[in-house]
Scaffold this motif. Sequence first.
Motif, PDB file in Angstrom:
ATOM      1  N   MET A 380       0.849  -1.201   0.000  1.00  0.00           N
ATOM      2  CA  MET A 380       0.000   0.000   0.000  1.00  0.00           C
ATOM      3  C   MET A 380       0.882   1.247   0.000  1.00  0.00           C
ATOM      4  O   MET A 380       0.672   2.188   0.748  1.00  0.00           O
ATOM      5  N   VAL A 390      -1.111   4.006  -5.969  1.00  0.00           N
ATOM      6  CA  VAL A 390      -0.675   3.084  -4.930  1.00  0.00           C
ATOM      7  C   VAL A 390      -0.090   1.831  -5.566  1.00  0.00           C
ATOM      8  O   VAL A 390      -0.635   1.308  -6.542  1.00  0.00           O
ATOM      9  N   ASP A 392       0.924  -2.080  -4.565  1.00  0.00           N
ATOM     10  CA  ASP A 392       0.708  -3.076  -3.506  1.00  0.00           C
ATOM     11  C   ASP A 392       1.044  -4.465  -4.031  1.00  0.00           C
ATOM     12  O   ASP A 392       0.954  -4.733  -5.227  1.00  0.00           O
ATOM     13  N   ALA A 403      -7.390  -4.734  -1.246  1.00  0.00           N
ATOM     14  CA  ALA A 403      -6.689  -3.546  -1.715  1.00  0.00           C
ATOM     15  C   ALA A 403      -7.624  -2.626  -2.492  1.00  0.00           C
ATOM     16  O   ALA A 403      -7.603  -1.396  -2.308  1.00  0.00           O
ATOM     17  N   LEU A 404      -8.461  -3.197  -3.349  1.00  0.00           N
ATOM     18  CA  LEU A 404      -9.402  -2.391  -4.119  1.00  0.00           C
ATOM     19  C   LEU A 404     -10.407  -1.694  -3.196  1.00  0.00           C
ATOM     20  O   LEU A 404     -10.760  -0.523  -3.405  1.00  0.00           O
ATOM     21  N   VAL A 407      -8.654   1.369  -1.432  1.00  0.00           N
ATOM     22  CA  VAL A 407      -8.286   2.569  -2.185  1.00  0.00           C
ATOM     23  C   VAL A 407      -9.489   3.308  -2.764  1.00  0.00           C
ATOM     24  O   VAL A 407      -9.324   4.391  -3.319  1.00  0.00           O
ATOM     25  N   ARG A 408     -10.680   2.754  -2.610  1.00  0.00           N
ATOM     26  CA  ARG A 408     -11.863   3.415  -3.162  1.00  0.00           C
ATOM     27  C   ARG A 408     -12.122   4.731  -2.436  1.00  0.00           C
ATOM     28  O   ARG A 408     -12.295   4.768  -1.233  1.00  0.00           O
ATOM     29  N   VAL A 416     -11.628   4.054  -9.824  1.00  0.00           N
ATOM     30  CA  VAL A 416     -10.495   3.191  -9.480  1.00  0.00           C
ATOM     31  C   VAL A 416     -10.014   2.509 -10.757  1.00  0.00           C
ATOM     32  O   VAL A 416     -10.791   1.858 -11.461  1.00  0.00           O
ATOM     33  N   VAL A 418      -7.222  -0.217 -11.992  1.00  0.00           N
ATOM     34  CA  VAL A 418      -6.320  -1.240 -11.468  1.00  0.00           C
ATOM     35  C   VAL A 418      -5.494  -1.850 -12.592  1.00  0.00           C
ATOM     36  O   VAL A 418      -6.002  -2.124 -13.683  1.00  0.00           O
ATOM     37  N   THR A 503      -8.071   7.085  -8.608  1.00  0.00           N
ATOM     38  CA  THR A 503      -7.087   6.271  -7.886  1.00  0.00           C
ATOM     39  C   THR A 503      -6.548   5.199  -8.820  1.00  0.00           C
ATOM     40  O   THR A 503      -7.322   4.503  -9.487  1.00  0.00           O
ATOM     41  N   LEU A 505      -4.327   1.748  -8.796  1.00  0.00           N
ATOM     42  CA  LEU A 505      -3.729   0.674  -7.995  1.00  0.00           C
ATOM     43  C   LEU A 505      -2.939  -0.228  -8.928  1.00  0.00           C
ATOM     44  O   LEU A 505      -3.503  -0.831  -9.846  1.00  0.00           O
ATOM     45  N   ALA A 507      -1.044  -3.566  -8.814  1.00  0.00           N
ATOM     46  CA  ALA A 507      -1.057  -4.673  -7.852  1.00  0.00           C
ATOM     47  C   ALA A 507      -0.260  -5.868  -8.355  1.00  0.00           C
ATOM     48  O   ALA A 507      -0.115  -6.083  -9.559  1.00  0.00           O
TER      49      ALA A 507
END
Length: 549
Positions: A380, A390, A392, A403-404, A407-408, A416, A418, A503, A505, A507
């Motif tokens: 994170m 982010v 992760d 994780a999802l 970060v929302r 979001v 990803v 956001t 992410l 991952a």
Amino acid sequence: MSEQSASASNAGPAGEPAPARFRPTAVAAVSLDTIGDAIGVQVPGASAAVSVTGISLNSRTVEQGDLYVALPGASRHGADFVSQAVGRGAVAVLTDDAGARLLALSADSAEASVPVLVVDGPRNVVGPLSAMIYQSQPAAGPTPRLYGVTGTNGKTTTTYFINALLRALGQQTGLIGTIEILAGGEPVPSLLTTPESPDLHGLLALMRERGLDAASMEVSSHAVSFQRVDGVLFDVAGFTNLTQDHLDLHGTMEDYFATKAELFTPGRARKAVVTVDDEWGRRLAATARIPVTTLSMTPGGAPTDWTVTSPSARGLGTGFSLQGPDGVTLNVHTGLPGAFNVANAALATVMVLASGMDAATVQAALDRHDPFTVAVPGRMQLVSEEPAAVVDFAHNTDALARALEAVRSPQPGSRVIVVFGATGQRDQGKRPAMGAVAAKMADIVIVTDDDPHDEDPAAIRADVLAGARAAREQGSLESVIEEVYPRDAAIRRAVDLAGPADTILVAGRGHEVWQEVKGVNLALDDRVELRNALTARGFTVLRDDRIES
């Protein structure tokens, strides 16, 4: 790293760091006769007095005076490397019948110059022998308190949290895990989540030699299965959770659980702290054969020793209370986002308390130092704030979902995005499940490559995409699904699509700096790629000296 973990040649794969030296500077010699007695092997008279001052499974890490342990590997036997081991100073060899036959057939005079001990299953004795040779945890004399954390998700962060809390308490600490190894000196990048047993016992002896007070350590299921923690006794063992992962090794969740549960037995740990928010944790707490302290994130359920209550948002993180026996309450804060980091912080706190620390002293350290706001590389890890970006390590279905969720943003209109893939030559069943989770919980899903290893990257992506598209169709979802590769291009695509309120992410790989493709390690750090892509678009990135750790 053992020969069976290394490449078939004596050199490692391209880009792999050289093996680090993990052993104390001074070791009292142990006679080969004493070693023979310990493993039930008769040592010929002429060899009985040979002095052993170290032990290694890898010919590349052998030092003068070592016992070299030649184990069978996937493609080569460790006996094939005896010449190199003897050349580096090995004074004896321990192997199995197959290794002894290979040595007997060899015409190399170097291999015949040292005594060879033969046992069935030499792996079974490596841990206890390492403990004896290095005196890593002797019955007499001070040794660092040892905290071991196992579970599917949260091991790394929890060990960092334990380390940070102990340091806040004024202790000198060590750390052994996926990201790095720290024994009171400069951090050394890890090659394995848990080192091979000779390295592990050497590390513990080094920590003892340096006068460290305590150490926290990740204990993977691979470490238990491959006997890397044999001969180690943990003062406190902690359990985070159990979700589907590593079924390529264990086959079933029952076998996966049974492997984890081995850590919670009298020969491996003195006490345990078990998070009981899933069925596996409850089973473990009920069946462990050592004293167990229970911990729960959900008040109002079955009674537990410690319970997390009153969580409240504080910036990106969370403040919460820990209610324990006899009305004891601790006020705790973590600066890392997500309910799972509340669980990690709670587990770290209770494990330190279970080792004998006074609650008032722990509270004072929490108040003064805010230890659970420590940055954990690739866990994170925030790279920018507008957009929030982010990185992760989430690499299985449950971790990705958590994780999802974490970060929302509550900000209206925030999306979001990803970026993730799946690892090759690993549990294939989780690939479509991860795709489905992403489609349900993200607005934009960019499927790319993780570490393909020797598998076809396109086939891996296809499995993930199939799960994502099926979930979108079945749920009438509006998520956008794209396939973009290679991985750096996928990260740039995510940044190109992002607005300041969104956001991103990234991952799956976290702190890792190499991507393995067909046996070649390619330099790739998600944090660096994300930072560069954000900068190219004119976004402001956060500067962290550890971003390339």
